[in-house]
Design a protein around this motif. Structure first.
Motif, short mmCIF file in Angstrom:
data_model
loop_
_atom_site.label_atom_id
_atom_site.label_comp_id
_atom_site.label_asym_id
_atom_site.label_seq_id
_atom_site.Cartn_x
_atom_site.Cartn_y
_atom_site.Cartn_z
N LEU A 13 0.81 -1.21 0.00
CA LEU A 13 0.00 0.00 0.00
C LEU A 13 0.84 1.27 0.00
O LEU A 13 0.32 2.36 -0.05
CB LEU A 13 -0.93 -0.02 1.21
N ILE A 14 2.16 1.11 0.04
CA ILE A 14 3.07 2.24 -0.02
C ILE A 14 3.52 2.49 -1.46
O ILE A 14 3.38 3.58 -1.99
CB ILE A 14 4.34 2.00 0.84
N CYS A 15 4.06 1.45 -2.10
CA CYS A 15 4.69 1.62 -3.41
C CYS A 15 3.97 0.90 -4.55
O CYS A 15 4.32 1.09 -5.71
CB CYS A 15 6.14 1.13 -3.35
N GLY A 16 3.01 0.04 -4.24
CA GLY A 16 2.28 -0.66 -5.29
C GLY A 16 2.89 -1.96 -5.73
O GLY A 16 2.38 -2.61 -6.65
N TYR A 17 3.98 -2.39 -5.11
CA TYR A 17 4.58 -3.67 -5.44
C TYR A 17 3.51 -4.75 -5.25
O TYR A 17 2.86 -4.82 -4.22
CB TYR A 17 5.78 -3.93 -4.53
N ASN A 18 3.31 -5.59 -6.26
CA ASN A 18 2.15 -6.49 -6.24
C ASN A 18 2.49 -7.97 -6.06
O ASN A 18 1.69 -8.82 -6.45
CB ASN A 18 1.31 -6.30 -7.50
N GLU A 19 3.61 -8.27 -5.44
CA GLU A 19 3.95 -9.67 -5.23
C GLU A 19 4.29 -9.97 -3.77
O GLU A 19 5.16 -10.79 -3.49
CB GLU A 19 5.10 -10.07 -6.15
N LEU A 20 3.61 -9.30 -2.84
CA LEU A 20 3.80 -9.63 -1.43
C LEU A 20 3.32 -11.07 -1.21
O LEU A 20 2.39 -11.53 -1.88
CB LEU A 20 3.01 -8.68 -0.53
N GLU A 21 3.90 -11.74 -0.27
CA GLU A 21 3.50 -13.11 0.03
C GLU A 21 2.18 -13.16 0.77
O GLU A 21 1.45 -14.15 0.69
CB GLU A 21 4.60 -13.82 0.83
N PRO A 85 17.04 -5.22 -3.75
CA PRO A 85 17.19 -5.01 -5.20
C PRO A 85 17.38 -6.29 -6.01
O PRO A 85 17.07 -6.32 -7.20
CB PRO A 85 18.41 -4.10 -5.31
N GLN A 86 17.85 -7.37 -5.39
CA GLN A 86 18.13 -8.61 -6.14
C GLN A 86 16.87 -9.22 -6.75
O GLN A 86 16.97 -9.98 -7.72
CB GLN A 86 18.80 -9.66 -5.24
N ILE A 87 15.69 -8.92 -6.21
CA ILE A 87 14.48 -9.54 -6.76
C ILE A 87 13.97 -8.81 -8.00
O ILE A 87 13.08 -9.30 -8.67
CB ILE A 87 13.35 -9.65 -5.72
N PHE A 88 14.53 -7.64 -8.30
CA PHE A 88 14.10 -6.87 -9.46
C PHE A 88 15.08 -7.07 -10.61
O PHE A 88 16.28 -7.01 -10.41
CB PHE A 88 14.02 -5.38 -9.12
N SER A 89 14.56 -7.27 -11.79
CA SER A 89 15.46 -7.40 -12.94
C SER A 89 16.09 -6.03 -13.22
O SER A 89 15.49 -4.99 -12.91
CB SER A 89 14.70 -7.92 -14.15
N PRO A 90 17.27 -6.02 -13.80
CA PRO A 90 17.98 -4.76 -14.06
C PRO A 90 17.17 -3.75 -14.87
O PRO A 90 17.37 -2.55 -14.73
CB PRO A 90 19.23 -5.21 -14.81
N GLU A 91 16.24 -4.22 -15.69
CA GLU A 91 15.46 -3.28 -16.49
C GLU A 91 14.54 -2.41 -15.64
O GLU A 91 14.12 -1.34 -16.07
CB GLU A 91 14.64 -4.02 -17.54
N ASN A 94 17.80 0.89 -11.27
CA ASN A 94 18.99 1.64 -11.63
C ASN A 94 19.97 1.45 -10.47
O ASN A 94 19.90 2.15 -9.49
CB ASN A 94 18.64 3.11 -11.83
N GLY A 95 20.80 0.44 -10.58
CA GLY A 95 21.64 0.07 -9.44
C GLY A 95 20.75 -0.53 -8.36
O GLY A 95 20.03 -1.45 -8.61
N LYS A 96 20.77 0.06 -7.19
CA LYS A 96 19.92 -0.45 -6.11
C LYS A 96 18.67 0.40 -5.93
O LYS A 96 17.97 0.30 -4.93
CB LYS A 96 20.71 -0.52 -4.81
N PHE A 97 18.34 1.22 -6.92
CA PHE A 97 17.19 2.10 -6.85
C PHE A 97 16.17 1.74 -7.93
O PHE A 97 16.53 1.36 -9.04
CB PHE A 97 17.62 3.56 -7.01
N LEU A 98 14.90 1.88 -7.58
CA LEU A 98 13.84 1.63 -8.53
C LEU A 98 13.78 2.76 -9.55
O LEU A 98 13.91 3.93 -9.18
CB LEU A 98 12.50 1.54 -7.79
#
Length: 118
Positions: A13-21, A85-91, A94-98
């Motif tokens: 509910l903060i950032c919209g990431y949609n794959e919480l367990e 950051p490891q769970i996000f693909s590089p695309e 940007n480094g360790k930032f979304l």
């Protein structure tokens, strides 16, 4: 909670990431204690421990909503640093930032929020 977010979805509910367990909250705003791998918010902890406003006289819903606004604002102001950051693909990072453009899509699609209005 009011707004476009449905409580049965595993969306941060903060950032919209949609794959919480898990769902962020159970009945009566009992937090799942899951930490979002995107923004690092821990549901049930970071909301009720937010000391940037007085909780006295507020309902749990009001506390949660206020803390979400504050956490989201700080996370954006601090450069969108990814908690894991490891769970996000590089695309998408940007480094360790979304990447901002990815966040704009994520927040609009999953939370109904316009990044420019935050």
């Amino acid at each position: 909670m009011e707004g476009p977010v449905e409580m049965n979805k595993n969306v941060c509910l903060i950032c919209g990431y949609n794959e919480l367990e898990e769902i962020p909250y159970y009945s009566y705003f009992a937090g799942s204690n899951e930490i979002c791998p995107c923004c690092g918010f821990e549901f049930g902890v970071d909301d009720f421990d937010c000391d940037e406003f007085d909780h006295e006289g507020l309902t749990d819903q009001e506390i949660v909503e206020k803390s979400h606004i504050i956490w989201r604002k700080h996370w954006i102001e601090n450069g969108l640093e990814l908690f894991n950051p490891q769970i996000f693909s590089p695309e998408f990072r940007n480094g360790k930032f979304l990447k901002r453009d990815y966040l704009e899509i994520q927040m609009k699609k999953n939370l109904g929020l316009d990044f420019n209005d935050i």
